[in-house]
Motif scaffolding. Structure first.
Motif, short mmCIF file in Angstrom:
data_model
loop_
_atom_site.label_atom_id
_atom_site.label_comp_id
_atom_site.label_asym_id
_atom_site.label_seq_id
_atom_site.Cartn_x
_atom_site.Cartn_y
_atom_site.Cartn_z
N ASN A 85 -7.76 -30.63 -12.94
CA ASN A 85 -7.70 -29.23 -13.33
C ASN A 85 -6.49 -28.90 -14.19
OD1 ASN A 85 -10.03 -27.82 -12.32
ND2 ASN A 85 -9.38 -28.72 -10.38
N LEU A 86 -5.48 -29.73 -14.08
CA LEU A 86 -4.37 -29.56 -15.01
C LEU A 86 -4.90 -29.77 -16.43
CD1 LEU A 86 -1.41 -29.20 -15.74
CD2 LEU A 86 -1.06 -31.61 -15.32
N ASP A 87 -5.74 -30.78 -16.55
CA ASP A 87 -6.36 -31.06 -17.84
C ASP A 87 -7.20 -29.85 -18.28
OD1 ASP A 87 -7.13 -32.38 -20.06
OD2 ASP A 87 -8.40 -33.84 -19.06
N ARG A 88 -8.02 -29.38 -17.36
CA ARG A 88 -8.86 -28.23 -17.69
C ARG A 88 -8.02 -27.01 -18.04
NH1 ARG A 88 -12.69 -27.13 -12.87
NH2 ARG A 88 -13.13 -25.29 -14.10
N SER A 89 -6.97 -26.84 -17.26
CA SER A 89 -6.12 -25.67 -17.50
C SER A 89 -5.44 -25.75 -18.85
CB SER A 89 -5.04 -25.59 -16.43
OG SER A 89 -5.57 -25.09 -15.26
N TYR A 90 -5.02 -26.96 -19.18
CA TYR A 90 -4.34 -27.11 -20.46
C TYR A 90 -5.32 -26.87 -21.62
CZ TYR A 90 -0.83 -28.60 -23.74
OH TYR A 90 0.07 -28.61 -24.75
N ASP A 91 -6.53 -27.37 -21.45
CA ASP A 91 -7.56 -27.11 -22.46
C ASP A 91 -7.81 -25.61 -22.60
OD1 ASP A 91 -8.29 -29.39 -23.71
OD2 ASP A 91 -9.78 -29.98 -22.21
N ARG A 92 -7.92 -24.98 -21.45
CA ARG A 92 -8.20 -23.55 -21.42
C ARG A 92 -7.07 -22.79 -22.13
NH1 ARG A 92 -6.67 -19.72 -17.49
NH2 ARG A 92 -8.20 -18.11 -17.07
N LEU A 93 -5.86 -23.18 -21.77
CA LEU A 93 -4.68 -22.55 -22.36
C LEU A 93 -4.68 -22.74 -23.87
CD1 LEU A 93 -1.71 -21.47 -22.13
CD2 LEU A 93 -1.03 -23.78 -21.59
N MET A 94 -4.95 -23.96 -24.28
CA MET A 94 -4.91 -24.28 -25.71
C MET A 94 -5.99 -23.52 -26.47
SD MET A 94 -3.34 -26.07 -27.93
CE MET A 94 -2.65 -27.62 -27.47
N ASN A 95 -7.19 -23.50 -25.91
CA ASN A 95 -8.29 -22.81 -26.61
C ASN A 95 -8.01 -21.32 -26.73
OD1 ASN A 95 -9.70 -25.14 -26.96
ND2 ASN A 95 -10.87 -24.94 -25.07
N LYS A 96 -7.48 -20.74 -25.66
CA LYS A 96 -7.17 -19.32 -25.71
C LYS A 96 -6.09 -19.04 -26.74
CE LYS A 96 -6.89 -17.30 -21.56
NZ LYS A 96 -6.63 -17.15 -20.13
N PHE A 97 -5.11 -19.92 -26.75
CA PHE A 97 -4.02 -19.75 -27.70
C PHE A 97 -4.54 -19.82 -29.14
CE2 PHE A 97 -0.78 -22.00 -30.30
CZ PHE A 97 0.10 -20.95 -30.44
N LEU A 98 -5.42 -20.80 -29.40
CA LEU A 98 -5.93 -20.96 -30.75
C LEU A 98 -6.75 -19.75 -31.19
CD1 LEU A 98 -7.05 -24.71 -30.75
CD2 LEU A 98 -4.94 -23.71 -31.56
N LEU A 99 -7.59 -19.28 -30.27
CA LEU A 99 -8.40 -18.10 -30.60
C LEU A 99 -7.51 -16.90 -30.87
CD1 LEU A 99 -11.21 -18.68 -28.00
CD2 LEU A 99 -11.56 -18.46 -30.45
N GLY A 100 -6.50 -16.76 -30.02
CA GLY A 100 -5.56 -15.65 -30.18
C GLY A 100 -4.80 -15.76 -31.49
N LEU A 101 -4.39 -16.97 -31.79
CA LEU A 101 -3.62 -17.19 -33.01
C LEU A 101 -4.44 -16.83 -34.24
CD1 LEU A 101 -0.78 -18.27 -33.67
CD2 LEU A 101 -1.79 -20.51 -33.97
N MET A 102 -5.69 -17.23 -34.23
CA MET A 102 -6.55 -16.92 -35.37
C MET A 102 -6.77 -15.41 -35.48
SD MET A 102 -9.34 -19.94 -35.69
CE MET A 102 -9.47 -20.57 -34.06
N HIS A 103 -6.91 -14.78 -34.32
CA HIS A 103 -7.11 -13.33 -34.31
C HIS A 103 -5.89 -12.62 -34.90
CE1 HIS A 103 -8.45 -9.41 -32.75
NE2 HIS A 103 -7.19 -9.24 -32.41
#
Lengths: 135, 537
Positions: free
Chosen positions: B40-58
């Motif tokens: 879940n650390l892996d999942r969490s990091y993926d989740r974190l990264m994806n959210k960050f990328l979407l936010g960054l693009m926004h």
């Protein structure tokens, strides 16, 4: 002709919708001014019963807090109800529907104060509900 | 991602190796095993990264590549540029492609430097929520992400070198085994026992592993259990499957729980969020509803424009919450426009955290305030020169943003100048409001009738507590340390006819003196020549 009318209908509706807020404003101003005049008369004549008709129970409590209302009544002097004149500013609340901010001042005063009456429209009746400080 | 994860694994080893820092290790192990698990650390990091990328693009889209008014954004991009020197030149190109390639191909991406980025990003979310308007709230970094960020940060504290891999791997193998067993048995993690076990197994495992893991950990694409490690060592294979002990209802329950937590991370709200301002001020953050209507605009400003602090009182009961004051201000209308949100930048509240004086953020500091309308004196030649090339961005997400030169009068709706050549007080100041009513009840005569005003006044105007003055001084001082241009404290009545800030007016010099004791220097200006000019008229 019918086709023209049909074409015009959406535009007419749009105009009507746009005009509605203005008509509401036009209606509310004299009523609110009348309410504030009644408020002044009620204070000037020390008429608690009249106050309860034009103010919410919340505002009445606020007036009575710390003996403010009694002290206000103590200071009143005789006045002529037919010669009450005042300037008024009315602002519709930016977000809350049926809420208005009202400021009044003596005709002789150069500026309005920083305290605004909160007037709510409840069931077709305007009521003074609160006082806020807008700096 | 796998590379990142390898780093995490290695850093975890380092953590285990540094047993002197037992508490950190225990926290990390505890977190991984009891709450998150490695998968879940892996999942969490993926989740974190994806959210960050979407936010960054926004945010990139919203600001249209203009970050001048977002110092935090600049910090984020600087960090990204440090990670990869090609970041800034590429920024002008296809942003989405850049982001994708950057985050998945950059060799220098480590939990350590990404942690800096995520921290800044979370700060940006708090200080400039306007940038995130329109972004699906699910894509905002939340407290669960913060836990992930913190853990990555802790892990990244441990530096390592190739020479130490063997020992670290030994420690990992034994400590994971022990801790995992304990957790699955429902026991806590006994760090002392871990240490003993590590000591006992270290020599033996060290001999076996020394040749295999001499240079790199990259062969490990996934996390291995200690059992996996042992098998691998025996088979001399380096393909490590993800494998969790089967048949453990505890583990299944735990994973289900974690899944729920991941889906409802908002329920994991830990502490009330806060920001550190300067050395001494913790600014409490709170959620404010905002006016999200096309006609409610606001202006983004560079904090460099600020030169003064305006002191207010809210003239509400001292128990009023910042949200209550926001509610009042949301209904306020100026120039036909409903206010965007609470007008003050900071509120000094004795009720936000009962028993202490808190500093609560109001309108974010990079948004022009709404608290100091009125007259300002004409700018001096020096001031005009300073503001000559300064601009602000005005608008909102519905109508877009327009860049407005500060001294320009071409756009009436965003004009910052008054007719006397003074600059908007709201633009060049921070508003600090003490929550409470420090003015006496008063009466106003209208057409011969006495009417009471300031109905929320206390029978006796309360004295301003030293704690409140001290806190106000500390905020002012920390703001000055951030921006030395801020050299003046004025009362609200500097700008207009008002009794605000009530009896605090008599304490402005005390605030300046208290700030001076903290190494800050403020001028107090009580009068405004423009106002006097108007009064004379």
């Amino acid at each position: 002709m019918i086709k023209l009318l049909i074409d015009m209908l959406p535009k007419a509706l749009l105009l009507l919708i746009l005009a509605l807020p203005f008509s509401a404003k036009a209606d509310s101003n004299p009523k609110i001014k009348s309410l504030m005049k009644d408020y002044l008369i009620a204070l000037g004549t020390k008429d608690k019963k009249k106050l309860t008709n034009i103010c919410s129970s919340k505002y009445i409590k606020l007036l009575q807090k710390n003996g403010t209302l009694d002290k206000t009544f103590e200071q009143q002097k005789p006045f002529d109800q037919n010669k009450i004149e005042f300037d008024i500013k009315i602002q519709k609340a930016g977000r809350t529907p049926n809420k208005y901010f009202v400021n009044i001042k003596d005709k002789k005063d150069s500026h309005y104060g920083e305290h605004w009456y909160v007037v709510n429209l409840e069931k077709d009746k305007f009521l003074i509900d609160d006082m806020v400080f807008f700096d | 991602m796998r590379r990142i994860f390898s780093h995490i694994l290695v850093l975890l080893l380092c953590c285990q190796f540094a047993m002197a820092r037992v508490d950190n290790c225990r926290n990390i192990l505890n977190w991984i095993y009891s709450d998150l698990t490695i998968e879940n650390l892996d999942r969490s990091y993926d989740r974190l990264m994806n959210k960050f990328l979407l936010g960054l693009m926004h945010v990139h889209q919203r600001t249209q590549n203009d970050y001048r008014f977002q110092p935090e954004m600049t910090r984020i991009f600087n960090t990204l540029a440090q990670i990869d020197g090609d970041f800034n030149p590429l920024l002008a190109g296809n942003f989405s492609r850049l982001i994708t390639s950057f985050f998945y191909q950059t060799p220098n991406l480590t939990p350590s430097n990404m942690n800096t980025v995520f921290e800044s990003w979370r700060n940006l979310q708090r200080t400039s929520p306007d940038l995130f308007e329109g972004l699906d709230p699910r894509y905002l970094l939340d407290d669960w992400d913060q836990v992930t960020i913190n853990t990555l940060g802790e892990l990244s504290q441990y530096e390592f070198d190739n020479q130490a891999y063997r020992q670290r791997l030994n420690l990992l193998a034994s400590s994971l085994e022990n801790a995992q067993t304990n957790v699955l048995n429902g026991d806590g993690i006994d760090v002392d026992r871990l240490r003993t076990m590590i000591d006992l197994t270290e020599g033996e495992l060290n001999n076996i592993l020394s040749d295999k893991f001499e240079n790199t950990m990259n062969e490990f694409g996934e996390i291995c259990t200690s059992e996996d490690l042992s098998l691998l060592i025996q088979q001399e294979s380096f393909s490590c499957p993800v494998r969790l002990p089967a048949g453990s209802s505890d583990l299944s329950n735990q994973l289900n729980l974690i899944g729920n937590v991941l889906n409802q991370s908002e329920s994991l709200l830990l502490d009330r969020p806060s920001l550190q301002l300067g050395d001494n001020t913790e600014v409490e953050l709170t959620d404010y509803p905002r006016n999200d209507r096309a006609e409610s605009t606001y202006c983004l400003r560079n904090p460099d424009l600020i030169s003064m602090i305006v002191i207010h009182h809210t003239e509400t009961p001292s128990s009023s919450t910042p949200q209550y004051i926001n509610e009042i201000h949301l209904d306020k209308v100026s120039g036909g426009e409903p206010w965007y949100m609470v007008g003050y930048n900071y509120l000094i509240s004795e009720s936000f955290n009962p028993g202490e004086v808190s500093v609560v953020q109001g309108r974010p500091p990079n948004i022009k305030g709404a608290h100091a309308g009125g007259y300002t004196p004409p700018l001096s030649a020096e001031e005009r020169a300073f503001y000559a090339d300064k601009t602000i961005m005005c608008g909102n997400r519905h109508i877009g943003f327009t860049e407005v030169p500060v001294l320009s009068t071409d756009l009436p709706q965003h004009n910052q100048m008054n007719s006397e050549g003074g600059l908007s007080g709201n633009l060049i100041s921070y508003g600090i409001a003490v929550v409470g009513n420090y003015a006496p009840r008063s009466y106003r005569e209208i057409s011969g009738i006495i009417t009471p005003v300031n109905l929320y006044a206390s029978p006796v105007t309360p004295p301003v507590s030293l704690d409140v003055l001290r806190r106000t001084a500390t905020v002012a001082c920390d703001l000055q340390k951030e921006n030395p241009n801020i050299r003046t404290i004025v009362p609200h009545r500097y700008f207009k006819y008002t009794k605000c800030p009530g009896s605090i007016m008599n304490n402005l010099q005390t605030i300046a003196n208290l700030a001076q004791a903290q190494g800050c220097q403020f001028d107090i200006q009580l009068n405004n020549s423009s106002l006097h000019f108007r009064r004379a008229q």
